[in-house]
Design a protein around this motif. Structure first.
Motif, PDB file in Angstrom:
ATOM      1  N   GLU A  93     -31.368   4.177 -21.061  1.00  0.00           N
ATOM      2  CA  GLU A  93     -30.496   5.100 -21.962  1.00  0.00           C
ATOM      3  C   GLU A  93     -31.227   6.137 -22.481  1.00  0.00           C
ATOM      4  O   GLU A  93     -32.108   6.098 -22.961  1.00  0.00           O
ATOM      5  N   GLY A  94     -30.687   7.386 -22.308  1.00  0.00           N
ATOM      6  CA  GLY A  94     -31.185   8.372 -22.670  1.00  0.00           C
ATOM      7  C   GLY A  94     -32.286   9.399 -21.960  1.00  0.00           C
ATOM      8  O   GLY A  94     -32.868  10.287 -21.977  1.00  0.00           O
ATOM      9  N   TRP A  95     -32.094   8.732 -20.563  1.00  0.00           N
ATOM     10  CA  TRP A  95     -32.921   9.285 -19.499  1.00  0.00           C
ATOM     11  C   TRP A  95     -32.777  10.985 -19.329  1.00  0.00           C
ATOM     12  O   TRP A  95     -33.467  11.780 -19.251  1.00  0.00           O
ATOM     13  N   SER A  96     -31.358  11.178 -19.614  1.00  0.00           N
ATOM     14  CA  SER A  96     -31.032  12.775 -19.263  1.00  0.00           C
ATOM     15  C   SER A  96     -31.606  13.606 -20.258  1.00  0.00           C
ATOM     16  O   SER A  96     -31.886  14.689 -19.996  1.00  0.00           O
ATOM     17  N   ALA A  97     -31.639  13.121 -21.395  1.00  0.00           N
ATOM     18  CA  ALA A  97     -32.167  13.918 -22.598  1.00  0.00           C
ATOM     19  C   ALA A  97     -33.782  14.364 -22.147  1.00  0.00           C
ATOM     20  O   ALA A  97     -34.380  15.423 -22.461  1.00  0.00           O
ATOM     21  N   ALA A  98     -34.320  13.277 -21.413  1.00  0.00           N
ATOM     22  CA  ALA A  98     -35.834  13.458 -21.091  1.00  0.00           C
ATOM     23  C   ALA A  98     -35.921  14.367 -20.045  1.00  0.00           C
ATOM     24  O   ALA A  98     -36.997  15.253 -19.782  1.00  0.00           O
ATOM     25  N   VAL A  99     -35.027  14.573 -18.860  1.00  0.00           N
ATOM     26  CA  VAL A  99     -34.942  15.311 -17.754  1.00  0.00           C
ATOM     27  C   VAL A  99     -34.571  16.562 -18.085  1.00  0.00           C
ATOM     28  O   VAL A  99     -35.354  17.718 -17.518  1.00  0.00           O
ATOM     29  N   GLU A 100     -33.713  16.933 -18.989  1.00  0.00           N
ATOM     30  CA  GLU A 100     -33.257  18.105 -19.196  1.00  0.00           C
ATOM     31  C   GLU A 100     -34.347  19.298 -19.406  1.00  0.00           C
ATOM     32  O   GLU A 100     -34.246  20.374 -18.711  1.00  0.00           O
ATOM     33  N   PRO A 101     -35.004  19.041 -20.490  1.00  0.00           N
ATOM     34  CA  PRO A 101     -36.139  20.213 -20.798  1.00  0.00           C
ATOM     35  C   PRO A 101     -37.211  20.564 -19.646  1.00  0.00           C
ATOM     36  O   PRO A 101     -37.587  21.861 -19.495  1.00  0.00           O
ATOM     37  N   VAL A 102     -37.151  19.691 -18.781  1.00  0.00           N
ATOM     38  CA  VAL A 102     -38.232  19.970 -17.597  1.00  0.00           C
ATOM     39  C   VAL A 102     -37.591  20.551 -16.667  1.00  0.00           C
ATOM     40  O   VAL A 102     -38.473  21.217 -15.659  1.00  0.00           O
ATOM     41  N   LEU A 103     -36.279  20.912 -16.358  1.00  0.00           N
ATOM     42  CA  LEU A 103     -35.550  21.568 -15.347  1.00  0.00           C
ATOM     43  C   LEU A 103     -35.770  23.245 -15.369  1.00  0.00           C
ATOM     44  O   LEU A 103     -35.832  23.910 -14.268  1.00  0.00           O
ATOM     45  N   HIS A 110     -41.662  14.712 -11.686  1.00  0.00           N
ATOM     46  CA  HIS A 110     -41.623  14.147 -12.466  1.00  0.00           C
ATOM     47  C   HIS A 110     -41.581  12.618 -11.910  1.00  0.00           C
ATOM     48  O   HIS A 110     -40.607  12.654 -10.862  1.00  0.00           O
ATOM     49  N   TYR A 111     -41.900  11.589 -12.697  1.00  0.00           N
ATOM     50  CA  TYR A 111     -41.548  10.213 -12.703  1.00  0.00           C
ATOM     51  C   TYR A 111     -41.235   9.439 -13.853  1.00  0.00           C
ATOM     52  O   TYR A 111     -41.653  10.144 -14.983  1.00  0.00           O
ATOM     53  N   PHE A 112     -40.872   8.285 -13.783  1.00  0.00           N
ATOM     54  CA  PHE A 112     -40.494   7.642 -15.028  1.00  0.00           C
ATOM     55  C   PHE A 112     -41.495   6.598 -15.185  1.00  0.00           C
ATOM     56  O   PHE A 112     -42.448   5.910 -14.198  1.00  0.00           O
ATOM     57  N   LYS A 113     -41.639   5.928 -16.521  1.00  0.00           N
ATOM     58  CA  LYS A 113     -42.193   4.808 -16.605  1.00  0.00           C
ATOM     59  C   LYS A 113     -41.857   3.663 -16.150  1.00  0.00           C
ATOM     60  O   LYS A 113     -40.351   3.634 -16.249  1.00  0.00           O
ATOM     61  N   LEU A 114     -42.523   2.708 -15.708  1.00  0.00           N
ATOM     62  CA  LEU A 114     -41.837   1.605 -14.889  1.00  0.00           C
ATOM     63  C   LEU A 114     -41.815   0.266 -15.976  1.00  0.00           C
ATOM     64  O   LEU A 114     -42.648   0.176 -16.798  1.00  0.00           O
ATOM     65  N   ARG A 115     -40.589  -0.207 -15.781  1.00  0.00           N
ATOM     66  CA  ARG A 115     -40.528  -1.674 -16.484  1.00  0.00           C
ATOM     67  C   ARG A 115     -39.649  -2.555 -15.648  1.00  0.00           C
ATOM     68  O   ARG A 115     -38.821  -2.070 -14.818  1.00  0.00           O
ATOM     69  N   PHE A 116     -39.937  -3.808 -15.662  1.00  0.00           N
ATOM     70  CA  PHE A 116     -39.275  -4.679 -14.797  1.00  0.00           C
ATOM     71  C   PHE A 116     -38.095  -5.475 -15.800  1.00  0.00           C
ATOM     72  O   PHE A 116     -38.248  -5.642 -16.982  1.00  0.00           O
ATOM     73  N   ASP A 117     -37.154  -5.933 -15.023  1.00  0.00           N
ATOM     74  CA  ASP A 117     -35.820  -6.369 -15.827  1.00  0.00           C
ATOM     75  C   ASP A 117     -36.096  -8.028 -16.400  1.00  0.00           C
ATOM     76  O   ASP A 117     -35.354  -8.181 -17.110  1.00  0.00           O
ATOM     77  N   GLN A 118     -37.078  -8.588 -15.833  1.00  0.00           N
ATOM     78  CA  GLN A 118     -37.499  -9.668 -16.034  1.00  0.00           C
ATOM     79  C   GLN A 118     -38.895 -10.132 -15.823  1.00  0.00           C
ATOM     80  O   GLN A 118     -39.600  -9.399 -15.149  1.00  0.00           O
ATOM     81  N   ARG A 179     -45.899  14.607 -13.340  1.00  0.00           N
ATOM     82  CA  ARG A 179     -45.858  14.350 -14.585  1.00  0.00           C
ATOM     83  C   ARG A 179     -45.038  13.314 -15.034  1.00  0.00           C
ATOM     84  O   ARG A 179     -43.888  13.066 -14.517  1.00  0.00           O
ATOM     85  N   VAL A 180     -45.471  12.414 -15.998  1.00  0.00           N
ATOM     86  CA  VAL A 180     -44.517  11.179 -16.461  1.00  0.00           C
ATOM     87  C   VAL A 180     -43.626  11.874 -17.482  1.00  0.00           C
ATOM     88  O   VAL A 180     -43.917  12.592 -18.326  1.00  0.00           O
ATOM     89  N   LEU A 181     -42.401  11.285 -17.092  1.00  0.00           N
ATOM     90  CA  LEU A 181     -41.212  11.571 -18.176  1.00  0.00           C
ATOM     91  C   LEU A 181     -41.272  10.590 -19.370  1.00  0.00           C
ATOM     92  O   LEU A 181     -41.529   9.240 -19.041  1.00  0.00           O
ATOM     93  N   PRO A 182     -40.835  10.871 -20.665  1.00  0.00           N
ATOM     94  CA  PRO A 182     -40.695  10.045 -21.827  1.00  0.00           C
ATOM     95  C   PRO A 182     -39.448   9.157 -21.529  1.00  0.00           C
ATOM     96  O   PRO A 182     -38.535   9.383 -22.450  1.00  0.00           O
ATOM     97  N   ALA A 183     -39.128   8.371 -20.362  1.00  0.00           N
ATOM     98  CA  ALA A 183     -38.071   7.660 -20.160  1.00  0.00           C
ATOM     99  C   ALA A 183     -38.418   6.604 -19.241  1.00  0.00           C
ATOM    100  O   ALA A 183     -39.446   6.554 -18.460  1.00  0.00           O
ATOM    101  N   THR A 184     -37.703   5.479 -19.081  1.00  0.00           N
ATOM    102  CA  THR A 184     -38.083   4.279 -18.397  1.00  0.00           C
ATOM    103  C   THR A 184     -37.113   4.078 -17.314  1.00  0.00           C
ATOM    104  O   THR A 184     -36.121   4.207 -17.284  1.00  0.00           O
TER     105      THR A 184
END
Length: 226
Positions: A93-103, A110-118, A179-184
Motif C-alpha cells: 500500500e502506498g506504492w503509487s506515491a513512491a512511484v509518482e515523483p520518479v516519473l 527503479h525496483y522495489f524492496k523485497l519482502r516475502f509473504d510468509q 535505484r530502489v523505491l521507498p516501497a515494498t
C-alpha cells in the motif's frame, strides 16, 4: 493527458496469486498513473486468462518463456513508462506515491524492496540478502519489479527472449541507472517453503553464478526445472 504507466505481467497458471496482484495495482489507477494492463500468458490451463479478461487487461498469448513474455508485453503496450510485475507479487500500500515523483526523470530505472509473504526469520534473511545484493551490485530479481521509461528500455535492448535469468540480463544492461523505491514488493514464499529456504537459496545462488560465468540460459532452465 494519458496516464504514463503500462503494467506488464507475465503469467502461467497464475490463478492463485494474480487476483491479489491486480488488486494492489488499483491504487495506481486511482492515482492516474496506470494507463493500461497487459497480461502475457504462456499457455495457462487454469482460469488465469479469464481473470485477466475480467480485469480489463489486454491479453497477449505467447509460448512460455518469461523473457519472451515480458518483451511481448512491452511491445504490446503504449505507455511512456513500463512497470513489470510478477503475478505472485503484491505491491505494498502506498506504492503509487513512491512511484509518482520518479516519473519526472526518464533516465533512471527503479525496483522495489523485497519482502516475502510468509516464512519468519528465514524469509527475512533471504529478503535481506536480496535487497543488499540489489543495492550493492545493481542486480534486483524480477520479484522486485522493474519500473523503466520506454526510452531507456528500448535503448538498452529490453528483455531478452530467454527462459531464465532475463531479470539479471536486463539489470546488467541497466547498470548505473537502477535505484530502489521507498516501497515494498511482497512476493510469494511458496517455492521456498516447499523446497526449503536454504536449498532454494543455494540453488538460486548457484544458478546466478553459473550464468555470470557464461552458462546458457537454456541449460540453466533445464537444470532449474529438474
Amino acid at each position: 493527458m494519458r496516464a504514463p504507466v503500462s503494467v506488464v505481467i507475465p503469467t502461467l497458471n497464475a490463478e492463485g496469486g494474480l487476483p491479489a496482484c491486480l488488486s494492489a495495482l488499483f491504487e495506481g489507477v486511482q492515482a492516474g498513473l496506470i494507463r493500461e494492463l497487459v497480461i502475457v500468458d504462456g499457455g495457462s490451463e487454469d482460469t488465469t486468462q479469464e481473470i485477466a479478461q475480467e480485469a480489463g487487461a489486454t491479453l497477449v498469448e505467447t509460448s512460455p518463456s518469461r523473457g519472451g513474455q515480458l518483451g511481448a508485453g512491452a511491445r504490446a503496450s503504449e505507455g511512456e513508462w513500463l512497470l513489470f510485475v510478477h503475478a505472485d507479487t503484491v505491491l505494498s500500500e502506498g506504492w503509487s506515491a513512491a512511484v509518482e515523483p520518479v516519473l519526472s526523470n526518464p533516465d533512471r530505472a527503479h525496483y522495489f524492496k523485497l519482502r516475502f509473504d510468509q516464512g519468519g526469520v528465514p524469509a527475512r534473511i533471504v529478503a535481506g540478502w536480496a535487497n543488499l545484493r540489489a543495492r550493492l551490485f545493481g542486480v534486483p530479481y524480477g520479484d522486485q519489479g522493474l519500473l523503466v521509461s520506454r526510452v531507456v528500455y528500448n535503448a538498452n535492448g529490453g528483455y531478452p527472449d530467454i527462459p531464465l535469468m532475463e531479470d539479471v540480463a536486463i539489470a546488467r544492461a541497466l547498470k548505473g541507472r537502477l535505484r530502489v523505491l521507498p516501497a515494498t514488493a511482497v512476493t510469494s514464499s511458496a517455492k521456498y517453503r516447499k523446497q526449503g529456504w536454504l536449498r532454494r537459496g543455494a540453488r538460486n545462488l548457484t544458478t546466478l553464478t553459473r550464468y555470470l560465468l557464461g552458462a546458457s540460459p537454456e541449460s540453466l532452465a533445464q537444470s532449474y526445472r529438474r
